[in-house]
Design a protein around this motif. Structure first.
Motif, PDB file in Angstrom:
ATOM      1  N   ARG A 162       0.829  -1.214   0.000  1.00  0.00           N
ATOM      2  CA  ARG A 162       0.000   0.000   0.000  1.00  0.00           C
ATOM      3  C   ARG A 162       0.861   1.260   0.000  1.00  0.00           C
ATOM      4  N   TRP A 163       1.928   1.262   0.826  1.00  0.00           N
ATOM      5  CA  TRP A 163       2.773   2.463   0.887  1.00  0.00           C
ATOM      6  C   TRP A 163       3.563   2.674  -0.393  1.00  0.00           C
ATOM      7  N   LEU A 164       4.047   1.566  -0.947  1.00  0.00           N
ATOM      8  CA  LEU A 164       4.768   1.690  -2.224  1.00  0.00           C
ATOM      9  C   LEU A 164       3.805   2.181  -3.309  1.00  0.00           C
ATOM     10  N   GLY A 165       2.572   1.659  -3.261  1.00  0.00           N
ATOM     11  CA  GLY A 165       1.564   2.063  -4.249  1.00  0.00           C
ATOM     12  C   GLY A 165       1.252   3.550  -4.157  1.00  0.00           C
ATOM     13  N   ARG A 166       1.130   4.036  -2.924  1.00  0.00           N
ATOM     14  CA  ARG A 166       0.847   5.471  -2.746  1.00  0.00           C
ATOM     15  C   ARG A 166       2.014   6.316  -3.268  1.00  0.00           C
ATOM     16  N   SER A 167       3.254   5.882  -2.984  1.00  0.00           N
ATOM     17  CA  SER A 167       4.424   6.638  -3.474  1.00  0.00           C
ATOM     18  C   SER A 167       4.477   6.591  -5.000  1.00  0.00           C
ATOM     19  N   TYR A 168       4.192   5.397  -5.542  1.00  0.00           N
ATOM     20  CA  TYR A 168       4.206   5.224  -6.992  1.00  0.00           C
ATOM     21  C   TYR A 168       3.243   6.226  -7.644  1.00  0.00           C
ATOM     22  N   LEU A 169       2.011   6.262  -7.091  1.00  0.00           N
ATOM     23  CA  LEU A 169       0.980   7.092  -7.729  1.00  0.00           C
ATOM     24  C   LEU A 169       1.184   8.588  -7.488  1.00  0.00           C
ATOM     25  N   THR A 170       1.547   8.955  -6.247  1.00  0.00           N
ATOM     26  CA  THR A 170       1.649  10.399  -5.975  1.00  0.00           C
ATOM     27  C   THR A 170       2.954  10.989  -6.505  1.00  0.00           C
ATOM     28  N   ILE A 171       4.090  10.401  -6.058  1.00  0.00           N
ATOM     29  CA  ILE A 171       5.376  10.980  -6.493  1.00  0.00           C
ATOM     30  C   ILE A 171       5.620  10.656  -7.966  1.00  0.00           C
ATOM     31  N   GLY A 172       5.546   9.340  -8.279  1.00  0.00           N
ATOM     32  CA  GLY A 172       5.903   8.911  -9.633  1.00  0.00           C
ATOM     33  C   GLY A 172       4.953   9.431 -10.688  1.00  0.00           C
ATOM     34  N   VAL A 173       3.696   8.964 -10.606  1.00  0.00           N
ATOM     35  CA  VAL A 173       2.771   9.240 -11.712  1.00  0.00           C
ATOM     36  C   VAL A 173       2.248  10.679 -11.681  1.00  0.00           C
ATOM     37  N   LEU A 174       1.826  11.137 -10.494  1.00  0.00           N
ATOM     38  CA  LEU A 174       1.221  12.476 -10.459  1.00  0.00           C
ATOM     39  C   LEU A 174       2.277  13.578 -10.660  1.00  0.00           C
ATOM     40  N   VAL A 175       3.305  13.571  -9.806  1.00  0.00           N
ATOM     41  CA  VAL A 175       4.330  14.624  -9.923  1.00  0.00           C
ATOM     42  C   VAL A 175       5.128  14.436 -11.229  1.00  0.00           C
ATOM     43  N   GLY A 176       5.579  13.194 -11.477  1.00  0.00           N
ATOM     44  CA  GLY A 176       6.357  12.925 -12.704  1.00  0.00           C
ATOM     45  C   GLY A 176       5.535  13.216 -13.948  1.00  0.00           C
ATOM     46  N   GLY A 177       4.251  12.867 -13.906  1.00  0.00           N
ATOM     47  CA  GLY A 177       3.385  13.055 -15.066  1.00  0.00           C
ATOM     48  C   GLY A 177       3.079  14.529 -15.319  1.00  0.00           C
ATOM     49  N   LEU A 178       2.811  15.285 -14.237  1.00  0.00           N
ATOM     50  CA  LEU A 178       2.521  16.718 -14.432  1.00  0.00           C
ATOM     51  C   LEU A 178       3.760  17.451 -14.963  1.00  0.00           C
ATOM     52  N   ALA A 179       4.930  17.099 -14.406  1.00  0.00           N
ATOM     53  CA  ALA A 179       6.165  17.740 -14.894  1.00  0.00           C
ATOM     54  C   ALA A 179       6.441  17.298 -16.340  1.00  0.00           C
ATOM     55  N   GLY A 180       6.118  16.019 -16.657  1.00  0.00           N
ATOM     56  CA  GLY A 180       6.276  15.513 -18.040  1.00  0.00           C
ATOM     57  C   GLY A 180       5.327  16.239 -18.987  1.00  0.00           C
ATOM     58  N   LEU A 181       4.102  16.485 -18.502  1.00  0.00           N
ATOM     59  CA  LEU A 181       3.114  17.206 -19.317  1.00  0.00           C
ATOM     60  C   LEU A 181       3.613  18.632 -19.590  1.00  0.00           C
ATOM     61  N   TYR A 182       4.159  19.242 -18.547  1.00  0.00           N
ATOM     62  CA  TYR A 182       4.708  20.596 -18.710  1.00  0.00           C
ATOM     63  C   TYR A 182       5.854  20.585 -19.734  1.00  0.00           C
ATOM     64  N   MET A 183       6.772  19.610 -19.598  1.00  0.00           N
ATOM     65  CA  MET A 183       7.931  19.536 -20.503  1.00  0.00           C
ATOM     66  C   MET A 183       7.513  19.186 -21.929  1.00  0.00           C
ATOM     67  N   SER A 184       6.347  18.517 -22.066  1.00  0.00           N
ATOM     68  CA  SER A 184       5.951  18.061 -23.396  1.00  0.00           C
ATOM     69  C   SER A 184       5.776  19.237 -24.362  1.00  0.00           C
ATOM     70  N   GLN A 185       5.373  20.408 -23.825  1.00  0.00           N
ATOM     71  CA  GLN A 185       5.168  21.537 -24.748  1.00  0.00           C
ATOM     72  C   GLN A 185       6.477  22.112 -25.279  1.00  0.00           C
ATOM     73  N   TYR A 186       7.617  21.721 -24.656  1.00  0.00           N
ATOM     74  CA  TYR A 186       8.923  22.196 -25.134  1.00  0.00           C
ATOM     75  C   TYR A 186       9.730  21.070 -25.774  1.00  0.00           C
ATOM     76  N   ALA A 187       9.104  19.884 -25.947  1.00  0.00           N
ATOM     77  CA  ALA A 187       9.870  18.726 -26.404  1.00  0.00           C
ATOM     78  C   ALA A 187      10.470  18.956 -27.790  1.00  0.00           C
ATOM     79  N   TYR A 188      11.595  18.326 -28.001  1.00  0.00           N
ATOM     80  CA  TYR A 188      12.252  18.357 -29.315  1.00  0.00           C
ATOM     81  C   TYR A 188      11.359  17.593 -30.299  1.00  0.00           C
TER      82      TYR A 188
END
Ligand code: HEM
Length: 203
Positions: free
Chosen positions: A79-105
């Motif tokens: 459960r704790w690994l799952g919460r870290s996966y979803l919040t840090i990995g997917v949510l934070v990583g995904g939002l920052a990835g979404l932001y970077m996508s507009q500047y992608a090569y």
């Protein structure tokens, strides 16, 4: 066969995560990327560092979460690994990835490919979370498999890039294609495997 594919999953996930952690932890930003990407990374350094390090969390935790013995013997850890996966990995990583996508090569084709990947990454993670909160274990498992197939885009991208170089395809042409190729076959593959497995169980 099962143990070989599990072994490969760990090998590639941890290999790419280790590579990214080393490059972004120890080398100057943008050392190993195209000069235009480097300029964009330097202009958005907080976002690319946030994206890289948060997404590494998802890439590393993911394979362990599919271990049946971990789920059975250490449910709290799952459960704790799952919460870290979803919040840090997917949510934070995904939002920052979404932001970077507009500047992608690679222009609008690459940008759209990465942006859609980011949106689907967050969406499938949300569906997995909602499913488990409602006690729908099978749905949770299905959404998590879909979600991790998208996390695995990070691995496929780093396999396709050297492959395209070996094939002599120009980076300018290869990169926008790989922005889509790194995730669409993954999701098709897991959909096909999952449906085949549930069909075989039913008969
Ligand atoms: C699955 C959703 C993901 C999306 C939407 C995404 C999106 C992006 C985007 C847009 C860039 C900038 C590319 C450019 O400027 O051309 C990037 C770079 C990067 N991403 Fe992701 N990414 C994802 C997953 C991951 C994961 C799981 C990792 C874990 C290792 C990761 C690590 C990196 C790194 C290290 C870079 C810098 C480029 C490089 O050194 O190869 N990303 N990502």
């Amino acid at each position: 066969m099962q143990s070989i594919s599990t072994g490969l999953l760990y090998f590639f996930a941890l290999g790419v995560a280790g590579y990214a952690a080393f490059v972004y932890g120890f080398l100057p930003l943008g050392s190993l990327v195209h000069p235009e990407m480097k300029a964009s990374f330097l202009a958005h350094s907080y976002a690319i560092y946030t994206h890289a390090f948060a997404s590494i969390v998802a890439l590393v935790i993911g394979p362990f979460q599919f271990s049946a013995s971990l789920r059975a013997n250490r449910p709290k850890l799952h459960r704790w690994l799952g919460r870290s996966y979803l919040t840090i990995g997917v949510l934070v990583g995904g939002l920052a990835g979404l932001y970077m996508s507009q500047y992608a090569y690679g222009g609008s084709v690459a940008r759209l490919g990465f942006a859609l990947l980011a949106v689907l990454w967050i969406f499938t993670g949300l569906c997995a979370y909602v499913a488990i909160r409602r006690g729908r274990f099978q749905d949770h498992r299905k959404w998590m498999i879909r979600n991790y197939s998208l996390t695995f885009a990070a691995v496929m991208l780093r396999l396709y890039l050297p492959a395209s170089m070996v094939a002599g395809i120009e980076f300018t042409i290869a990169y926008p294609i790989i922005a889509w190729l790194c995730w669409i076959p993954n999701i098709i593959f897991v959909e096909w495997r999952y449906n085949a497995a549930t069909h075989n169980k039913a008969i």
